[in-house]
Design a protein around this motif. Structure first.
Motif, PDB file in Angstrom:
ATOM      1  N   GLN A 161       2.120   1.272   4.667  1.00 48.78           N
ATOM      2  CA  GLN A 161       2.783   0.404   3.691  1.00 48.78           C
ATOM      3  C   GLN A 161       3.206  -0.942   4.287  1.00 48.78           C
ATOM      4  O   GLN A 161       4.305  -1.441   4.032  1.00 48.78           O
ATOM      5  CB  GLN A 161       4.013   1.108   3.099  1.00 48.78           C
ATOM      6  CG  GLN A 161       3.686   2.382   2.361  1.00 48.78           C
ATOM      7  CD  GLN A 161       4.856   2.903   1.547  1.00 48.78           C
ATOM      8  OE1 GLN A 161       5.781   2.181   1.223  1.00 48.78           O
ATOM      9  NE2 GLN A 161       4.811   4.174   1.184  1.00 48.78           N
ATOM     10  N   SER A 212      -1.531   2.074  -5.100  1.00 49.73           N
ATOM     11  CA  SER A 212      -2.392   3.232  -4.868  1.00 49.73           C
ATOM     12  C   SER A 212      -3.387   3.405  -6.006  1.00 49.73           C
ATOM     13  O   SER A 212      -4.587   3.603  -5.782  1.00 49.73           O
ATOM     14  CB  SER A 212      -1.550   4.504  -4.718  1.00 49.73           C
ATOM     15  OG  SER A 212      -0.708   4.419  -3.600  1.00 49.73           O
ATOM     16  N   LYS A 213      -2.890   3.323  -7.246  1.00 54.69           N
ATOM     17  CA  LYS A 213      -3.758   3.525  -8.410  1.00 54.69           C
ATOM     18  C   LYS A 213      -4.857   2.470  -8.469  1.00 54.69           C
ATOM     19  O   LYS A 213      -6.039   2.801  -8.653  1.00 54.69           O
ATOM     20  CB  LYS A 213      -2.909   3.477  -9.685  1.00 54.69           C
ATOM     21  CG  LYS A 213      -3.696   3.612 -10.982  1.00 54.69           C
ATOM     22  CD  LYS A 213      -4.252   5.007 -11.138  1.00 54.69           C
ATOM     23  CE  LYS A 213      -4.841   5.230 -12.519  1.00 54.69           C
ATOM     24  NZ  LYS A 213      -6.023   4.393 -12.770  1.00 54.69           N
ATOM     25  N   LEU A 223      -2.599   3.311   3.379  1.00 52.44           N
ATOM     26  CA  LEU A 223      -1.665   3.731   2.341  1.00 52.44           C
ATOM     27  C   LEU A 223      -0.353   4.249   2.932  1.00 52.44           C
ATOM     28  O   LEU A 223       0.727   3.990   2.390  1.00 52.44           O
ATOM     29  CB  LEU A 223      -2.303   4.815   1.465  1.00 52.44           C
ATOM     30  CG  LEU A 223      -3.479   4.375   0.588  1.00 52.44           C
ATOM     31  CD1 LEU A 223      -4.124   5.571  -0.094  1.00 52.44           C
ATOM     32  CD2 LEU A 223      -3.035   3.359  -0.453  1.00 52.44           C
ATOM     33  N   ILE A 254       2.279  10.297   1.830  1.00 52.38           N
ATOM     34  CA  ILE A 254       2.856   9.077   2.385  1.00 52.38           C
ATOM     35  C   ILE A 254       3.984   9.367   3.374  1.00 52.38           C
ATOM     36  O   ILE A 254       4.064   8.761   4.447  1.00 52.38           O
ATOM     37  CB  ILE A 254       3.398   8.178   1.255  1.00 52.38           C
ATOM     38  CG1 ILE A 254       2.278   7.835   0.249  1.00 52.38           C
ATOM     39  CG2 ILE A 254       4.011   6.901   1.823  1.00 52.38           C
ATOM     40  CD1 ILE A 254       1.101   7.124   0.871  1.00 52.38           C
ATOM     41  N   LEU A 292      -7.382   2.770  -5.462  1.00 55.53           N
ATOM     42  CA  LEU A 292      -8.264   3.932  -5.588  1.00 55.53           C
ATOM     43  C   LEU A 292      -9.243   3.781  -6.750  1.00 55.53           C
ATOM     44  O   LEU A 292     -10.312   4.396  -6.750  1.00 55.53           O
ATOM     45  CB  LEU A 292      -7.435   5.206  -5.760  1.00 55.53           C
ATOM     46  CG  LEU A 292      -6.593   5.605  -4.543  1.00 55.53           C
ATOM     47  CD1 LEU A 292      -5.695   6.786  -4.885  1.00 55.53           C
ATOM     48  CD2 LEU A 292      -7.476   5.952  -3.354  1.00 55.53           C
ATOM     49  N   VAL A 318      -1.960  10.873  -4.558  1.00 58.42           N
ATOM     50  CA  VAL A 318      -1.089  10.278  -3.545  1.00 58.42           C
ATOM     51  C   VAL A 318       0.329  10.781  -3.792  1.00 58.42           C
ATOM     52  O   VAL A 318       0.879  10.596  -4.871  1.00 58.42           O
ATOM     53  CB  VAL A 318      -1.132   8.742  -3.588  1.00 58.42           C
ATOM     54  CG1 VAL A 318      -0.200   8.154  -2.528  1.00 58.42           C
ATOM     55  CG2 VAL A 318      -2.556   8.249  -3.382  1.00 58.42           C
ATOM     56  N   SER A 336      -0.157   8.256  -9.933  1.00 55.93           N
ATOM     57  CA  SER A 336      -0.752   8.220  -8.608  1.00 55.93           C
ATOM     58  C   SER A 336      -1.967   9.130  -8.479  1.00 55.93           C
ATOM     59  O   SER A 336      -2.456   9.360  -7.387  1.00 55.93           O
ATOM     60  CB  SER A 336       0.291   8.598  -7.546  1.00 55.93           C
ATOM     61  OG  SER A 336       0.912   9.824  -7.882  1.00 55.93           O
ATOM     62  N   SER A 347       0.848  -1.186   0.000  1.00 56.73           N
ATOM     63  CA  SER A 347       0.000   0.000   0.000  1.00 56.73           C
ATOM     64  C   SER A 347       0.881   1.233   0.000  1.00 56.73           C
ATOM     65  O   SER A 347       1.925   1.271   0.635  1.00 56.73           O
ATOM     66  CB  SER A 347      -0.885  -0.002   1.250  1.00 56.73           C
ATOM     67  OG  SER A 347      -0.091  -0.091   2.416  1.00 56.73           O
ATOM     68  N   GLY A 348       0.454   2.263  -0.721  1.00 57.41           N
ATOM     69  CA  GLY A 348       1.234   3.490  -0.801  1.00 57.41           C
ATOM     70  C   GLY A 348       2.147   3.545  -2.003  1.00 57.41           C
ATOM     71  O   GLY A 348       2.561   4.622  -2.418  1.00 57.41           O
ATOM     72  N   ARG A 349       2.513   2.384  -2.595  1.00 59.26           N
ATOM     73  CA  ARG A 349       3.292   2.380  -3.823  1.00 59.26           C
ATOM     74  C   ARG A 349       2.384   2.805  -4.971  1.00 59.26           C
ATOM     75  O   ARG A 349       1.168   2.626  -4.936  1.00 59.26           O
ATOM     76  CB  ARG A 349       3.883   0.989  -4.079  1.00 59.26           C
ATOM     77  CG  ARG A 349       4.858   0.531  -2.985  1.00 59.26           C
ATOM     78  CD  ARG A 349       6.063   1.462  -2.885  1.00 59.26           C
ATOM     79  NE  ARG A 349       6.944   1.110  -1.793  1.00 59.26           N
ATOM     80  CZ  ARG A 349       7.962   0.262  -1.903  1.00 59.26           C
ATOM     81  NH1 ARG A 349       8.180  -0.356  -3.040  1.00 59.26           N
ATOM     82  NH2 ARG A 349       8.747   0.037  -0.873  1.00 59.26           N
ATOM     83  N   ASP A 350       3.008   3.337  -6.044  1.00 61.30           N
ATOM     84  CA  ASP A 350       2.215   3.915  -7.136  1.00 61.30           C
ATOM     85  C   ASP A 350       1.213   2.927  -7.715  1.00 61.30           C
ATOM     86  O   ASP A 350       0.044   3.251  -7.927  1.00 61.30           O
ATOM     87  CB  ASP A 350       3.144   4.419  -8.243  1.00 61.30           C
ATOM     88  CG  ASP A 350       3.861   5.706  -7.846  1.00 61.30           C
ATOM     89  OD1 ASP A 350       3.452   6.312  -6.845  1.00 61.30           O
ATOM     90  OD2 ASP A 350       4.817   6.082  -8.536  1.00 61.30           O
TER      91      ASP A 350
END
Length: 337
Positions: free
Chosen positions: A187, A30-31, A184, A125, A34, A91, A69, A24-27
């Motif tokens: 991570q 996240s994409k 997110l 992040i 979401l 993000v 993101s 979670s939180g990586r591009d």
């Protein structure tokens, strides 16, 4: 879903591990998270209101300077366009004044395209610079958000970061938007490793991640994981460079070097040239079935995201670039007509 099924899913999620590339939180994560309808509803319910639930769809962003993101939600029905504003979710690893100036550009671009100022949410992040934080004020209606000035380019603009939600992580249950931000930001590849893993929204988000990436990702080799980590970091560096250096001539040499690294990493996962034709045909059939599923599930999905996700599942072995896979997909569709 019954209570027993929900409980069983939660137990399974405690043992489900997200590879580093899919944290979670990586591009990429996240994409895709979401873009998911249930997450879409969490966001619009909190940012717009309950009447907005199931009224939005995500739309690909193909405008210049928009990075992976970013996710844009718009009303699914033309009748709702005037009642439901566009919602832009971005993000960021670091939020600073350059990020803020880009948000103004994004907001004006959305107004030009959709004739309505957007509601903007920025999920940070890592850190928010002091200069930008000094512009923000705690939201009276949603005290886990920080409001930024947005006159003329957005209906509202809010930041969610670790600091803004810290005082709200003790609530039971968590506010769903706080839970999403926490998911997110932290991570954590394992549900059991994240604090507040008892929360229903946190559990749901890990379950969604499990649905997106599948259990097969747990068997990824160390070499593949390392390559994907390098790929992810190079992609981040490329995006940051494009956003922070506006002069194309100043960033061209570095961008070219990063692009060469990304191509080399993809080439390392190419199949052997001696592969049997039938195996190749079967492989491509699976590629296109996967693409169709992504398009059907999400309504619209960025091709680069589809390609990256497919690579993690062992697909698109005949292609080094997402653009090549996209061209081949539409070429075979045209041949079938």
């Amino acid at each position: 879903m019954s209570d027993s099924e929900s409980s069983r899913d939660s137990i399974d999620d405690f043992s489900f591990t997200l590879p580093d590339k899919c944290r979670s939180g990586r591009d990429l994560m996240s994409k895709l998270i979401l873009d998911e309808k249930r997450v879409n509803n969490i966001l619009v319910n909190e940012m717009i209101g309950q009447h907005a639930v199931d009224q939005y769809v995500s739309r690909p962003i193909d405008w210049r300077n928009f990075s992976e993101s970013n996710v844009l939600y718009i009303a699914s029905s033309a009748r709702q366009d005037k009642l439901l504003p566009p919602v832009l979710v971005k993000v960021l690893y670091t939020a600073n004044m350059a990020s803020y100036r880009r948000l103004i550009y994004y907001g004006l671009s959305i107004i030009e395209r959709y004739s309505a100022p957007p509601v903007v949410l920025v999920i940070v992040i890592h850190n928010t610079t002091t200069q930008l934080a000094d512009l923000a004020a705690i939201s009276e209606k949603q005290p886990y958000l920080l409001e930024l000035p947005c006159d003329g380019w957005a209906k509202s603009c809010n930041i969610l970061n670790a600091s803004s939600i810290s005082d709200h992580l003790q609530h039971t249950p968590l506010n769903p938007l706080v839970a999403l931000g926490h998911f997110l930001i932290r991570q954590k590849p394992l549900l059991r490793d994240i604090d507040r893993n008892d929360d229903i929204t946190i559990q749901q988000l890990y379950n969604i991640a499990k649905e997106i990436f599948g259990n097969d990702l747990q068997t990824a080799s160390n070499t593949t994981d390392v390559l994907r980590q390098i790929y992810d970091q190079c992609s981040r560096a490329r995006t940051a460079l494009c956003e922070d250096v506006s002069d194309v001539s100043l960033r061209k040499r570095t961008i070219d070097c990063l692009d060469q690294i990304l191509i080399i990493i993809n080439d390392q996962q190419e199949p052997s040239a001696t592969a049997l034709p039938n195996n190749t045909n079967n492989s491509r059939t699976k590629d296109w079935q996967f693409v169709e599923k992504c398009l059907n599930d999400h309504g619209s999905c960025n091709w680069e995201s589809i390609f990256q996700l497919g690579k993690t599942k062992g697909l698109f072995k005949s292609y080094a670039k997402w653009t090549s896979a996209k061209s081949a997909y539409y070429r075979q569709k045209k041949q079938k007509q």
